[in-house]
Scaffold this motif. Structure first.
Motif, short mmCIF file in Angstrom:
data_model
loop_
_atom_site.label_atom_id
_atom_site.label_comp_id
_atom_site.label_asym_id
_atom_site.label_seq_id
_atom_site.Cartn_x
_atom_site.Cartn_y
_atom_site.Cartn_z
N LYS A 178 1.03 -1.13 -0.07
CA LYS A 178 -0.10 -0.04 -0.12
C LYS A 178 0.82 1.35 0.05
O LYS A 178 0.64 2.37 -0.75
N LYS A 179 1.82 1.10 0.96
CA LYS A 179 2.83 2.40 0.86
C LYS A 179 3.63 2.43 -0.52
O LYS A 179 3.74 3.65 -0.95
N ALA A 180 4.00 1.52 -0.95
CA ALA A 180 4.57 1.51 -2.18
C ALA A 180 3.74 2.12 -3.42
O ALA A 180 4.30 3.01 -4.24
N THR A 181 2.60 1.59 -3.34
CA THR A 181 1.38 2.16 -4.47
C THR A 181 1.29 3.56 -4.18
O THR A 181 1.37 4.24 -5.23
N VAL A 182 1.16 4.29 -3.07
CA VAL A 182 0.89 5.49 -2.53
C VAL A 182 2.27 6.36 -3.10
O VAL A 182 2.11 7.41 -4.00
N PHE A 183 3.34 5.89 -2.81
CA PHE A 183 4.63 6.47 -3.44
C PHE A 183 4.74 6.76 -4.76
O PHE A 183 5.04 7.57 -5.18
N PHE A 184 4.51 5.54 -5.43
CA PHE A 184 4.64 5.50 -6.82
C PHE A 184 3.57 6.32 -7.65
O PHE A 184 3.98 7.02 -8.55
N ALA A 185 2.49 6.49 -7.07
CA ALA A 185 1.43 7.15 -7.82
C ALA A 185 1.83 8.63 -7.57
O ALA A 185 1.53 9.52 -8.34
N SER A 186 2.32 9.23 -6.60
CA SER A 186 2.72 10.30 -6.28
C SER A 186 4.00 10.89 -7.20
O SER A 186 4.20 12.18 -7.17
N GLN A 187 4.71 9.79 -7.75
CA GLN A 187 5.83 10.15 -8.38
C GLN A 187 5.43 10.47 -9.94
O GLN A 187 6.34 10.92 -10.73
N LYS A 188 4.23 10.39 -10.45
CA LYS A 188 4.04 10.45 -11.59
C LYS A 188 3.87 11.84 -12.10
O LYS A 188 3.47 12.79 -11.33
N PRO A 189 4.36 12.35 -13.38
CA PRO A 189 4.63 13.59 -13.60
C PRO A 189 3.23 14.19 -14.08
O PRO A 189 2.15 13.60 -14.05
#
Length: 91
Positions: free
Chosen positions: A80-91
Motif C-alpha cells: 500500500k505504501k509503495a503504491t501511494v509512493f509510486f502514484a505520487s511520482q507520476k509527472p
C-alpha cells in the motif's frame, strides 16, 4: 505469605498458557502469578493430559496461522505504501 494455588488452578493456568494464543506474560499477569511460577507449572504439566494432544495441535496451528496472518498484513501494508509512493511520482 503467598496464596497456595490448587492443582486445578495450576492445570487451568497451563491449559490457558498453552492454548489461548495469549503470551505467557499476559497469562501470568492475568492470573496474578509470576512468569517463573507459570513456566514452572508448564514444565511440570506439559507432558500430562492437562491439555489434550488435539487441543495442543490446534493451538500450535492457530499460532502458525497468526504468524502467517501478521506477515501477510505487513506485506500488504508495504505494498500500500509503495503504491501511494509510486502514484505520487507520476509527472
Amino acid at each position: 505469605m503467598g496464596l497456595k494455588r490448587t492443582d486445578e488452578f495450576r492445570e487451568d493456568a497451563v491449559r490457558i498458557a498453552l492454548t489461548s494464543g495469549l503470551t505467557r506474560k499476559q497469562v501470568a499477569d492475568g492470573l496474578g502469578v509470576g512468569m517463573s511460577t507459570l513456566n514452572k507449572w508448564i514444565t511440570a504439566y506439559r507432558d500430562t493430559d492437562v491439555v489434550s494432544k488435539e487441543d495442543l495441535g490446534l493451538a500450535q496451528e492457530n499460532d502458525r496461522l497468526r504468524r502467517e496472518n501478521r506477515i501477510l498484513k505487513e506485506e500488504r501494508d508495504i505494498l500500500k505504501k509503495a503504491t501511494v509512493f509510486f502514484a505520487s511520482q507520476k509527472p
